[in-house]
Scaffold this motif. Structure first.
Motif, PDB file in Angstrom:
ATOM      1  N   PRO A   1       0.899  -0.912  -0.288  1.00 16.69           N
ATOM      2  CA  PRO A   1      -0.755   0.227  -0.050  1.00 16.69           C
ATOM      3  C   PRO A   1       0.252   1.146  -0.097  1.00 16.69           C
ATOM      4  N   ALA A   2       0.135   2.194  -0.817  1.00 22.04           N
ATOM      5  CA  ALA A   2       0.919   3.673  -0.664  1.00 22.04           C
ATOM      6  C   ALA A   2       0.894   4.454   0.651  1.00 22.04           C
ATOM      7  N   GLY A   3       2.490   4.706   0.493  1.00 21.21           N
ATOM      8  CA  GLY A   3       2.395   5.707   2.043  1.00 21.21           C
ATOM      9  C   GLY A   3       3.503   5.143   2.990  1.00 21.21           C
ATOM     10  N   TYR A   4       3.810   4.122   3.063  1.00 23.97           N
ATOM     11  CA  TYR A   4       4.827   3.388   4.255  1.00 23.97           C
ATOM     12  C   TYR A   4       5.569   3.846   4.332  1.00 23.97           C
ATOM     13  N   PRO A   5       7.020   3.888   5.515  1.00 24.74           N
ATOM     14  CA  PRO A   5       7.753   4.349   4.146  1.00 24.74           C
ATOM     15  C   PRO A   5       9.366   3.252   4.386  1.00 24.74           C
ATOM     16  N   VAL A   6      10.582   3.637   3.472  1.00 24.17           N
ATOM     17  CA  VAL A   6      10.687   2.384   3.065  1.00 24.17           C
ATOM     18  C   VAL A   6      12.382   2.940   3.582  1.00 24.17           C
ATOM     19  N   GLY A   7      12.875   4.008   3.378  1.00 19.83           N
ATOM     20  CA  GLY A   7      14.631   4.704   3.535  1.00 19.83           C
ATOM     21  C   GLY A   7      14.680   5.791   3.657  1.00 19.83           C
ATOM     22  N   GLU A   8      15.703   6.173   4.152  1.00 19.42           N
ATOM     23  CA  GLU A   8      15.649   7.301   3.489  1.00 19.42           C
ATOM     24  C   GLU A   8      17.579   7.528   2.385  1.00 19.42           C
ATOM     25  N   VAL A   9      17.989   8.365   1.811  1.00 24.32           N
ATOM     26  CA  VAL A   9      18.514   8.507   0.708  1.00 24.32           C
ATOM     27  C   VAL A   9      19.797   8.906   1.327  1.00 24.32           C
ATOM     28  N   ARG A  10      20.950   8.287   1.620  1.00 26.05           N
ATOM     29  CA  ARG A  10      21.698   8.247   2.124  1.00 26.05           C
ATOM     30  C   ARG A  10      23.180   9.383   1.152  1.00 26.05           C
ATOM     31  N   SER A  11      23.328   8.648  -0.286  1.00 27.22           N
ATOM     32  CA  SER A  11      23.904   9.017  -0.582  1.00 27.22           C
ATOM     33  C   SER A  11      23.058   8.841  -2.322  1.00 27.22           C
ATOM     34  N   VAL A  12      23.587  10.531  -3.130  1.00 26.11           N
ATOM     35  CA  VAL A  12      23.522  10.736  -4.512  1.00 26.11           C
ATOM     36  C   VAL A  12      24.836  10.396  -5.552  1.00 26.11           C
ATOM     37  N   SER A  13      25.485   9.430  -6.596  1.00 24.81           N
ATOM     38  CA  SER A  13      26.361   8.987  -7.166  1.00 24.81           C
ATOM     39  C   SER A  13      25.774  10.047  -8.469  1.00 24.81           C
ATOM     40  N   ILE A  14      26.340  10.928  -9.169  1.00 22.45           N
ATOM     41  CA  ILE A  14      26.580  10.896 -10.457  1.00 22.45           C
ATOM     42  C   ILE A  14      27.571  10.887 -11.097  1.00 22.45           C
ATOM     43  N   ASP A  15      27.124  10.092 -12.508  1.00 25.25           N
ATOM     44  CA  ASP A  15      28.502   9.886 -13.421  1.00 25.25           C
ATOM     45  C   ASP A  15      28.377  10.163 -14.808  1.00 25.25           C
ATOM     46  N   GLU A  16      28.535  11.735 -14.756  1.00 24.12           N
ATOM     47  CA  GLU A  16      28.444  11.885 -16.679  1.00 24.12           C
ATOM     48  C   GLU A  16      28.818  10.883 -17.341  1.00 24.12           C
ATOM     49  N   SER A  17      28.907  10.224 -17.478  1.00 27.13           N
ATOM     50  CA  SER A  17      29.429   9.144 -17.877  1.00 27.13           C
ATOM     51  C   SER A  17      28.759   8.322 -18.492  1.00 27.13           C
TER      52      SER A  17
END
Length: 257
Positions: free
Chosen positions: A210-226
């Motif tokens: 069902p919608a709206g249940y907590p799953v997690g928290e973003v720890r890191s966002v890694s961006i590789d332009e390639s």
């Protein structure tokens, strides 16, 4: 001669001074003769007292260990009560009725993250049923037997859960990594609006959770332009590696008290 001396001493007491002198002379001899016996009695008393003290000390140590064990049990019960209270408080906030279950077995090898719970078909548990704890989503029921059920955790490498960013509704899928402390998202483009600290909740897509249940928290966002997609690590909110009781969300029906 002896008879005469006894008779004279009995009538007139003429030999008392001599007896007193001999008694005074014999006193040290009697003391020396009785000294080993007195030493033996003293040693026996000391040994007995020491033995009693050792036994009493051991009894006190045993009693202390019993009390410490009881105190540890009380501490464990207090922690368990706090955990159950949190679990029940969480169930009151749910929109759907729930079933509380306890773990009976855990299998957390790198390729399968499975737990077994003590509820099954007799408790109306069904395959695919969502499983959460007081903090977030744990997994979903995979197989069910009459008395137990097997739950696949969201950290399982083969598991994916549809999520959305609570801040802006951005949707994606979080996959298990084989680690209970990390999920990953690999399908969002580099320009997606997702940030460290964003809360991820179930999106409701797929029909399982069902919608709206907590799953997690973003720890890191890694961006590789390639690359076209970002690599995003997510910290699960559910206690995947420490869970002891879980909630199984039921479909429809009235809330259970």
């Amino acid at each position: 001669m002896s008879f005469g001396l006894l008779l004279v001493d009995h009538r007139d007491g003429l030999l008392e001074p001599i007896q007193d002198s001999l008694s005074a002379i014999a006193q040290p001899i009697r003391f020396i003769a009785s000294f080993p016996d007195r030493v033996g009695q003293l040693a026996t008393e000391i040994t007995t007292s020491r033995r009693e003290l050792i036994q009493e000390n051991q009894r006190l140590k045993d009693r202390q260990q019993v009390y410490q064990a009881r105190l540890q049990r009380l501490d464990a019960l207090e922690v368990e009560n706090i955990r159950l209270r949190s679990l029940l408080d969480s169930s009151y906030e749910l929109e759907r009725p729930v079933v509380i279950a306890e773990l009976t077995a855990v299998d957390l090898d790198p390729f399968n993250h499975l737990i077994q719970i003590n509820k099954g078909l007799r408790d109306s548990i069904t395959a695919g049923q969502p499983v959460i704890d007081a903090n977030g989503v744990i997994g979903q029921v995979e197989t069910v037997s009459p008395f137990t059920a097997t739950v696949r955790l969201i950290s399982d490498p083969s598991h994916g859960i549809p999520v959305q960013v609570n801040r802006n509704g951005l949707r994606s899928v979080a996959f298990g990594t084989g680690r209970t402390d990390t999920l990953t998202i690999t399908s969002l483009p580099n320009n997606a609006s997702i940030e460290v600290g964003d809360l991820l909740v179930t999106s409701g897509l797929g029909g399982r959770f069902p919608a709206g249940y907590p799953v997690g928290e973003v720890r890191s966002v890694s961006i590789d332009e390639s690359k076209a997609f970002s690599s995003i690590d997510v910290k699960p909110l559910g206690a995947l590696g420490r869970v002891e009781e879980v909630l199984l969300i039921e479909e429809g029906g009235n809330r259970r008290e």
